[in-house]
Design a protein around this motif. Structure first.
Motif, PDB file in Angstrom:
ATOM      1  N   LYS A   1      -7.858   2.149  55.572  1.00 54.69           N
ATOM      2  CA  LYS A   1      -8.299   1.170  56.539  1.00 54.69           C
ATOM      3  C   LYS A   1      -8.142   2.110  57.376  1.00 54.69           C
ATOM      4  CE  LYS A   1      -6.129  -3.465  55.655  1.00 54.69           C
ATOM      5  NZ  LYS A   1      -5.395  -3.965  55.905  1.00 54.69           N
ATOM      6  N   GLN A   2      -7.767   3.237  58.289  1.00 55.85           N
ATOM      7  CA  GLN A   2      -8.605   4.780  58.960  1.00 55.85           C
ATOM      8  C   GLN A   2      -9.154   4.457  58.849  1.00 55.85           C
ATOM      9  OE1 GLN A   2      -5.027   7.317  57.865  1.00 55.85           O
ATOM     10  NE2 GLN A   2      -3.638   5.775  58.989  1.00 55.85           N
ATOM     11  N   LYS A   3     -10.367   4.829  57.852  1.00 56.73           N
ATOM     12  CA  LYS A   3     -11.272   5.223  58.103  1.00 56.73           C
ATOM     13  C   LYS A   3     -12.516   4.651  57.756  1.00 56.73           C
ATOM     14  CE  LYS A   3     -11.289   9.226  54.430  1.00 56.73           C
ATOM     15  NZ  LYS A   3     -11.641  10.018  54.873  1.00 56.73           N
ATOM     16  N   GLY A   4     -12.023   3.327  57.783  1.00 58.91           N
ATOM     17  CA  GLY A   4     -13.227   2.190  58.416  1.00 58.91           C
ATOM     18  C   GLY A   4     -14.214   2.243  57.080  1.00 58.91           C
ATOM     19  N   ILE A   5     -13.550   1.694  56.759  1.00 59.42           N
ATOM     20  CA  ILE A   5     -14.191   1.667  55.451  1.00 59.42           C
ATOM     21  C   ILE A   5     -14.126   0.062  54.392  1.00 59.42           C
ATOM     22  CG2 ILE A   5     -14.655   1.825  52.768  1.00 59.42           C
ATOM     23  CD1 ILE A   5     -14.260   4.993  53.735  1.00 59.42           C
TER      24      ILE A   5
ATOM     25  N   ARG B   1     -17.379  -1.671  49.873  1.00 58.79           N
ATOM     26  CA  ARG B   1     -17.966  -0.067  49.956  1.00 58.79           C
ATOM     27  C   ARG B   1     -17.190   0.756  48.966  1.00 58.79           C
ATOM     28  NH1 ARG B   1     -18.031   3.282  55.605  1.00 58.79           N
ATOM     29  NH2 ARG B   1     -19.074   4.770  54.820  1.00 58.79           N
ATOM     30  N   LEU B   2     -15.808   0.849  49.748  1.00 58.29           N
ATOM     31  CA  LEU B   2     -15.302   1.538  48.563  1.00 58.29           C
ATOM     32  C   LEU B   2     -15.486   1.026  46.782  1.00 58.29           C
ATOM     33  CD1 LEU B   2     -13.422   4.244  48.454  1.00 58.29           C
ATOM     34  CD2 LEU B   2     -11.346   2.849  49.144  1.00 58.29           C
ATOM     35  N   ALA B   3     -15.209  -0.308  46.451  1.00 56.27           N
ATOM     36  CA  ALA B   3     -15.785  -0.173  45.117  1.00 56.27           C
ATOM     37  C   ALA B   3     -16.720   0.278  44.437  1.00 56.27           C
ATOM     38  CB  ALA B   3     -14.779  -1.772  44.675  1.00 56.27           C
ATOM     39  N   ASP B   4     -17.564  -0.320  45.636  1.00 56.99           N
ATOM     40  CA  ASP B   4     -19.119   0.134  44.778  1.00 56.99           C
ATOM     41  C   ASP B   4     -19.320   1.447  44.134  1.00 56.99           C
ATOM     42  OD1 ASP B   4     -22.209  -0.680  44.025  1.00 56.99           O
ATOM     43  OD2 ASP B   4     -22.390   0.767  46.535  1.00 56.99           O
ATOM     44  N   GLY B   5     -19.808   0.828  43.018  1.00 55.14           N
ATOM     45  CA  GLY B   5     -20.326   2.288  41.871  1.00 55.14           C
ATOM     46  C   GLY B   5     -19.144   2.867  41.302  1.00 55.14           C
ATOM     47  N   VAL B   6     -17.319   2.141  41.592  1.00 48.06           N
ATOM     48  CA  VAL B   6     -16.116   2.959  40.895  1.00 48.06           C
ATOM     49  C   VAL B   6     -15.578   2.150  40.050  1.00 48.06           C
ATOM     50  CG1 VAL B   6     -13.883   3.555  41.567  1.00 48.06           C
ATOM     51  CG2 VAL B   6     -16.118   4.366  42.748  1.00 48.06           C
ATOM     52  N   CYS B   7     -15.677   0.120  41.108  1.00 48.90           N
ATOM     53  CA  CYS B   7     -14.786  -0.787  39.767  1.00 48.90           C
ATOM     54  C   CYS B   7     -14.894  -1.809  40.684  1.00 48.90           C
ATOM     55  CB  CYS B   7     -13.422  -0.121  40.038  1.00 48.90           C
ATOM     56  SG  CYS B   7     -12.139   0.146  41.198  1.00 48.90           S
ATOM     57  N   SER B   8     -14.750  -3.237  40.040  1.00 52.34           N
ATOM     58  CA  SER B   8     -14.433  -4.199  40.757  1.00 52.34           C
ATOM     59  C   SER B   8     -14.055  -4.331  42.128  1.00 52.34           C
ATOM     60  CB  SER B   8     -14.737  -5.595  40.095  1.00 52.34           C
ATOM     61  OG  SER B   8     -12.719  -5.360  40.149  1.00 52.34           O
ATOM     62  N   VAL B   9     -14.446  -4.785  42.710  1.00 48.48           N
ATOM     63  CA  VAL B   9     -13.737  -5.240  44.517  1.00 48.48           C
ATOM     64  C   VAL B   9     -11.887  -6.089  44.220  1.00 48.48           C
ATOM     65  CG1 VAL B   9     -13.482  -6.817  46.378  1.00 48.48           C
ATOM     66  CG2 VAL B   9     -15.752  -5.511  45.615  1.00 48.48           C
ATOM     67  N   SER B  10     -12.319  -6.774  43.537  1.00 56.36           N
ATOM     68  CA  SER B  10     -10.972  -7.651  42.527  1.00 56.36           C
ATOM     69  C   SER B  10     -10.034  -6.538  42.235  1.00 56.36           C
ATOM     70  CB  SER B  10     -11.191  -8.386  41.406  1.00 56.36           C
ATOM     71  OG  SER B  10     -12.232  -7.954  40.963  1.00 56.36           O
ATOM     72  N   PHE B  11     -10.515  -5.876  41.207  1.00 56.36           N
ATOM     73  CA  PHE B  11      -9.474  -4.960  40.756  1.00 56.36           C
ATOM     74  C   PHE B  11      -9.259  -3.401  41.352  1.00 56.36           C
ATOM     75  CE2 PHE B  11      -8.737   0.274  39.729  1.00 56.36           C
ATOM     76  CZ  PHE B  11      -7.825  -0.652  37.874  1.00 56.36           C
ATOM     77  N   LEU B  12      -9.807  -3.054  42.501  1.00 56.41           N
ATOM     78  CA  LEU B  12      -9.560  -2.848  43.891  1.00 56.41           C
ATOM     79  C   LEU B  12      -8.380  -3.219  44.234  1.00 56.41           C
ATOM     80  CD1 LEU B  12      -9.226   0.517  45.265  1.00 56.41           C
ATOM     81  CD2 LEU B  12     -11.639  -0.434  46.606  1.00 56.41           C
ATOM     82  N   SER B  13      -8.500  -4.084  45.211  1.00 58.60           N
ATOM     83  CA  SER B  13      -7.314  -5.033  46.007  1.00 58.60           C
ATOM     84  C   SER B  13      -6.802  -5.088  44.988  1.00 58.60           C
ATOM     85  CB  SER B  13      -7.897  -6.188  46.238  1.00 58.60           C
ATOM     86  OG  SER B  13      -6.869  -7.130  46.376  1.00 58.60           O
ATOM     87  N   LYS B  14      -6.089  -5.409  44.348  1.00 63.44           N
ATOM     88  CA  LYS B  14      -5.011  -5.975  43.284  1.00 63.44           C
ATOM     89  C   LYS B  14      -4.360  -3.701  43.006  1.00 63.44           C
ATOM     90  CE  LYS B  14      -6.054  -9.180  39.178  1.00 63.44           C
ATOM     91  NZ  LYS B  14      -7.017  -9.317  38.192  1.00 63.44           N
ATOM     92  N   PHE B  15      -4.652  -2.906  43.018  1.00 60.87           N
ATOM     93  CA  PHE B  15      -4.639  -1.725  42.655  1.00 60.87           C
ATOM     94  C   PHE B  15      -3.639  -1.387  43.876  1.00 60.87           C
ATOM     95  CE2 PHE B  15      -5.212   3.050  43.824  1.00 60.87           C
ATOM     96  CZ  PHE B  15      -4.111   2.958  43.201  1.00 60.87           C
TER      97      PHE B  15
ATOM     98  N   GLU C   1     -13.232  10.523  46.208  1.00 65.22           N
ATOM     99  CA  GLU C   1     -14.237  11.951  46.445  1.00 65.22           C
ATOM    100  C   GLU C   1     -15.247  10.944  47.353  1.00 65.22           C
ATOM    101  OE1 GLU C   1     -16.497  11.880  42.387  1.00 65.22           O
ATOM    102  OE2 GLU C   1     -15.133  13.882  41.998  1.00 65.22           O
ATOM    103  N   LYS C   2     -14.979   9.106  47.470  1.00 64.61           N
ATOM    104  CA  LYS C   2     -15.914   8.254  48.146  1.00 64.61           C
ATOM    105  C   LYS C   2     -14.447   8.379  49.736  1.00 64.61           C
ATOM    106  CE  LYS C   2     -17.840   4.657  47.295  1.00 64.61           C
ATOM    107  NZ  LYS C   2     -18.661   4.181  46.998  1.00 64.61           N
ATOM    108  N   LEU C   3     -13.634   8.441  50.103  1.00 67.04           N
ATOM    109  CA  LEU C   3     -13.309   9.260  50.619  1.00 67.04           C
ATOM    110  C   LEU C   3     -12.799  10.786  51.721  1.00 67.04           C
ATOM    111  CD1 LEU C   3      -9.395   6.951  50.067  1.00 67.04           C
ATOM    112  CD2 LEU C   3     -11.632   6.374  51.117  1.00 67.04           C
ATOM    113  N   MET C   4     -13.435  10.731  50.595  1.00 62.54           N
ATOM    114  CA  MET C   4     -13.902  12.620  50.996  1.00 62.54           C
ATOM    115  C   MET C   4     -12.802  12.834  51.185  1.00 62.54           C
ATOM    116  SD  MET C   4     -17.268  12.897  50.792  1.00 62.54           S
ATOM    117  CE  MET C   4     -17.403  14.742  51.519  1.00 62.54           C
TER     118      MET C   4
END
Length: 293
Positions: A12-16, A20-34, A51-54
């Motif tokens: 959220k601090q990076k405005g992502i 966008r963060l889940a794209d190419g990594v995992c599902s949006v629902s999985f990332l939300s649960k994590f 890596e996506k968050l640099m």
């Protein structure tokens, strides 16, 4: 450990967005649960998210621990500060805390931490550790260090703080071991600084205490060996304090081996460099050392 909540804060601090963060990594629902703490994550996925968050793991953990060093770093920082401040009460408190944790968790490394503090206590209080306790602790410590296949930050810092307890042959063997077994981590700045500190303290140990400078020096070969390790480790040009420290030790070596005038010039040059950098306390310490030797 609620890593997910820290990831959410950083995202959220990076405005992502989640998507966008889940794209190419995992599902949006999985990332939300994590992020909510309802699901664990694999190291591989965590690496991709960072890596996506640099961001690297060190930076992430620093934020996760509320902008504080991790617990191992905090321990060594706290004990080092108490030692430098000659705070015997704080050292006793820290040792008691490590002994309690050792009994609670049954982990031997807490015992080694207490041993390190005991070394600091003996120096601050100008006391000797009993030979029986010392011999038993040294055996346990040496057994641990020898069986560790790869030395990381903890092993290097633990050894660095306890090498004063050891006999010369053991110091030379373990310092060689430290140099060899930390090689794969040497590109990591924290490990680089730790092995550099081990080599510096090994060289200081070989030079001997100030009241032995009138005695014959029997460790010239070993001194040069560990100096060569320092050259291989390569102290960065930007690390001026360590480079000045190296100049001081070279001067002390000249004095120790009978080249008194040349040695004094080198140590005085180190003092002058520190004064020009406004490092007055360090300069005064070396000046006092020069007077004593």
């Amino acid at each position: 450990m609620e890593y997910g909540k820290t990831i959410r804060m950083i995202r959220k601090q990076k405005g992502i967005t989640l998507k966008r963060l889940a794209d190419g990594v995992c599902s949006v629902s999985f990332l939300s649960k994590f992020e909510r703490g309802d699901s664990d994550i694999t190291l591989g996925l965590m690496t991709k998210i960072l890596e996506k968050l640099m961001m690297n793991f060190d930076e992430f953990l620093y934020i996760h621990h509320d902008f504080q060093p991790d617990k191992i770093e905090q321990f060594f920082k706290a004990t080092g500060t108490a030692y430098l401040n000659r705070d015997a009460n704080e050292l006793r408190r820290l040792k008691s805390d490590q002994l309690k944790k050792g009994k609670q968790y049954g982990v031997e490394t807490y015992h080694f931490n207490a041993l390190l503090i005991e070394v600091y206590e003996s120096i601050v209080g100008n006391q000797y550790i009993s030979e029986e306790v010392q011999e038993n602790n040294i055996r346990l410590l040496a057994d641990y260090l020898f069986r560790v296949e790869v030395w990381g930050y903890y092993e290097l810092m633990l050894y660095n703080g306890t090498l004063l307890l050891l006999e010369p042959d053991m110091v030379m063997t373990l310092s060689r071991t430290a140099y060899e077994k930390s090689a794969r981590f040497r590109g990591y700045s924290k490990i680089h600084d730790s092995i550099t500190a081990v080599l510096f303290n090994t060289i200081i140990y070989l030079l001997g205490s100030v009241n032995r400078f009138h005695e014959a020096f029997t460790y010239q070969k070993e001194f040069n060996e560990f100096m060569s390790y320092l050259e291989e480790v390569a102290i960065p040009e930007s690390n001026l304090v360590d480079r000045v420290h190296l100049l001081q030790l070279k001067g002390a070596y000249e004095i120790r081996t009978g080249n008194r005038e040349e040695g004094i010039i080198k140590v005085e040059n180190a003092i002058q460099l520190l004064r020009e950098l406004d490092s007055t306390k360090l300069a005064n310490n070396i000046e006092q050392y020069l007077l004593l030797i």
